[in-house]
Design an enzyme around this catalytic site. Structure first.
Site, mmCIF file in Angstrom:
data_model
loop_
_atom_site.group_PDB
_atom_site.id
_atom_site.type_symbol
_atom_site.label_atom_id
_atom_site.label_comp_id
_atom_site.label_asym_id
_atom_site.label_seq_id
_atom_site.Cartn_x
_atom_site.Cartn_y
_atom_site.Cartn_z
ATOM 1 N N ARG A 222 -48.174 44.194 16.578
ATOM 2 C CA ARG A 222 -49.031 43.004 16.398
ATOM 3 C C ARG A 222 -50.161 43.322 15.428
ATOM 4 O O ARG A 222 -50.504 42.497 14.568
ATOM 5 C CB ARG A 222 -49.604 42.559 17.742
ATOM 6 C CG ARG A 222 -48.517 42.066 18.663
ATOM 7 C CD ARG A 222 -49.075 41.521 19.978
ATOM 8 N NE ARG A 222 -47.950 41.228 20.843
ATOM 9 C CZ ARG A 222 -47.762 41.717 22.062
ATOM 10 N NH1 ARG A 222 -48.676 42.497 22.619
ATOM 11 N NH2 ARG A 222 -46.685 41.410 22.746
ATOM 12 N N CYS A 349 -34.640 43.192 19.448
ATOM 13 C CA CYS A 349 -34.802 44.142 20.563
ATOM 14 C C CYS A 349 -33.460 44.424 21.221
ATOM 15 O O CYS A 349 -33.412 44.929 22.337
ATOM 16 C CB CYS A 349 -35.827 43.630 21.570
ATOM 17 S SG CYS A 349 -35.349 42.091 22.363
HETATM 18 N N1 SAH Z 1 -43.386 37.631 20.717
HETATM 19 C C1 SAH Z 1 -43.626 37.783 22.130
HETATM 20 C C2 SAH Z 1 -42.419 38.203 22.913
HETATM 21 C C3 SAH Z 1 -41.215 37.315 22.749
HETATM 22 S S1 SAH Z 1 -40.043 37.437 24.012
HETATM 23 C C4 SAH Z 1 -44.787 38.734 22.330
HETATM 24 O O1 SAH Z 1 -45.314 39.283 21.363
HETATM 25 O O2 SAH Z 1 -45.178 38.953 23.482
HETATM 26 C C5 SAH Z 1 -38.967 36.132 23.640
HETATM 27 C C6 SAH Z 1 -39.492 34.736 23.942
HETATM 28 O O3 SAH Z 1 -38.542 33.828 23.422
HETATM 29 C C7 SAH Z 1 -39.640 34.377 25.398
HETATM 30 O O4 SAH Z 1 -40.961 33.969 25.623
HETATM 31 C C8 SAH Z 1 -38.676 33.209 25.637
HETATM 32 O O5 SAH Z 1 -39.213 32.201 26.479
HETATM 33 C C9 SAH Z 1 -38.490 32.665 24.235
HETATM 34 N N2 SAH Z 1 -37.206 32.014 23.914
HETATM 35 C C10 SAH Z 1 -35.968 32.398 24.271
HETATM 36 N N3 SAH Z 1 -35.030 31.617 23.690
HETATM 37 C C11 SAH Z 1 -35.698 30.702 22.938
HETATM 38 C C12 SAH Z 1 -35.294 29.623 22.066
HETATM 39 N N4 SAH Z 1 -34.016 29.369 21.878
HETATM 40 N N5 SAH Z 1 -36.241 28.903 21.460
HETATM 41 C C13 SAH Z 1 -37.561 29.181 21.657
HETATM 42 N N6 SAH Z 1 -37.991 30.201 22.439
HETATM 43 C C14 SAH Z 1 -37.081 30.943 23.073
#
Ligand code: SAH
Length: 405
Positions: A222, A349
């Protein structure tokens, strides 16, 4: 000691991974079982011609039938072993635990040579995952060792259901010891050792939030991405609790669009931005990104910095191809939304998608988008998620910061 444990005898020619200290023994590599190991039992691993190779933990249900945890015949797998390994994991992170309200992974399973155990520190609370039959059976020993070595206020278990199912274990969640953690806790993530900037505190929901409450593996990334954010109109895709946006806002991003399909994630993100960057204009969008990015493209919307941090798309080898198509799709759409000279920070990931494959996927997306794309930085999971050389499977998070023309 070693004679009293049941023994697992490998098929001829299958001893090499263990000799190279790879911890997993698959059921197909096993010739015979001597004795009757119970679920989670300590077992001796022997080659077909009877040589002692390693000592490990038996899993009666999993394809990974044994996880080796020691390569010295004289070392017992007991509570003292556990204490020594935990002490070592803490030593490895001494530099990272700079403040009392740190959020940091303390123990990363095989990568810290304690197969099946994950421990995350959230200030005074610990969140534990017991992911194998052995660690589930050792809950008492784990709790005692953590209390002794870390003196937490509470130890909370949030064992991942999907991984436990492979071990024939039910999902488990609840207090192991001490006080219940509060609903939300403001905690400070780790920083890159030697970097001057102190990370902003973030609200973490360790009882009902995703994973053990927070994506600890992205904390340092980040800050890396935020370095490109001054003056940008930023699109934070798959934002969860808004970590990328928060850091970017504090580094001078002009405006933020945060997107997630989960309403509770967006609520947490809103609270985090309110707390740490109340002045930066921010819009919060609950949507499926595969659809939303298409809509933005149709509307001709553009951004200067786009973050793509999707969930794991590939959970098993047969899913890799489909996962690759998913990654290509969102990367292509993001490239089409970027202004010339803009930045794409893109992650995967999925451990099964290698860095090489991921780069090829982004390459394919760049060709289709007819954009020149330069890699300016390569990113990985943070230093509290180390990769043990003998266990490359522990490396799962990869990212590219790209300049897009
Ligand atoms: N960037 C975040 C972590 C992301 S984890 C951080 O820095 O903490 C992945 C996220 O994607 C989850 O919050 C989940 O709710 C969301 N997600 C999963 N499938 C999705 C989709 N098709 N469209 C939008 N969000 C989605």
């Amino acid at each position: 000691m070693s004679q009293r444990n049941p023994s697992i005898i490998l098929k001829a020619g299958r001893e090499r991974p263990l000799q190279q200290r790879h911890p997993w023994v698959f059921s197909g590599a096993i010739q015979a079982v001597r004795g009757t190991p119970h679920a989670g039992a300590v077992v001796e691993l022997l080659s077909a011609d009877g040589n002692w190779l390693a000592r490990g933990f038996y899993s009666s249900e999993s394809q990974i039938r044994v996880r080796a945890a020691c390569w010295e015949e004289s070392e017992a797998l007991d509570a003292n072993w556990l204490r020594r390994r935990i002490t070592r994991a803490l030593q490895a992170r001494a530099q990272l635990l700079e403040w009392p309200d740190s959020a940091c992974r303390l123990i990363f399973s095989e990568s810290d040579a304690i197969p099946g155990l994950i421990v995350d520190r959230y200030g005074p609370f610990l969140v534990v995952q017991l992911l194998t039959q052995a660690m589930a059976a050792w809950a008492g020993e784990v709790t005692a060792a953590l209390r002794e070595l870390l003196q937490p206020r509470g130890i909370y278990e949030r064992s991942d259901a999907e991984v436990r199912a492979k071990e024939g274990l039910p999902a488990r969640e609840g207090l192991l010891w001490g006080e219940f953690p509060p609903e939300q806790l403001p905690l400070r993530p780790i920083r890159q050792p030697g970097s001057g900037s102190i990370p902003p505190p973030m609200l973490i929901d360790l009882r009902t939030g995703q994973k053990t409450g927070h994506y600890l593996d992205q904390t340092i990334n980040r800050a890396r991405v935020a370095a490109y954010s001054a003056g940008t109109r930023l699109l934070d895709c798959f934002c969860y609790s808004g970590g990328f946006s928060l850091y970017a806002a504090q580094a001078g991003a002009a405006s933020l669009t945060l997107v997630d399909s989960s309403a509770s994630a967006l609520e947490l993100a809103r609270a985090n931005l309110q707390l740490g960057a109340p002045e930066t204009p921010a819009e919060f969008v609950e949507a499926d990104l595969f659809q939303l990015l298409r809509r933005y493209r149709a509307e001709g919307r553009t951004f200067d910095l786009i973050i793509l941090d999707p969930p794991k798309f590939a959970h098993s080898q047969p899913q890799v191809e489909r996962a690759a198509r998913g990654y290509k799709d969102i990367n292509l759409l993001a490239l089409q939304l970027l202004t010339p000279g803009g930045i794409l920070a893109t992650f995967s990931c999925s451990g099964l998608v290698s860095s090489d494959l991921f780069q090829k996927i982004v390459f394919g997306a760049a060709l289709d988008a007819r954009r020149d794309v330069q890699i300016v930085e390569r990113l990985a999971q943070g230093p509290d998620h180390p990769v043990l050389l003998t266990f490359p499977e522990g490396e799962y998070l990869k990212g590219l910061i790209c300049r897009v023309w």
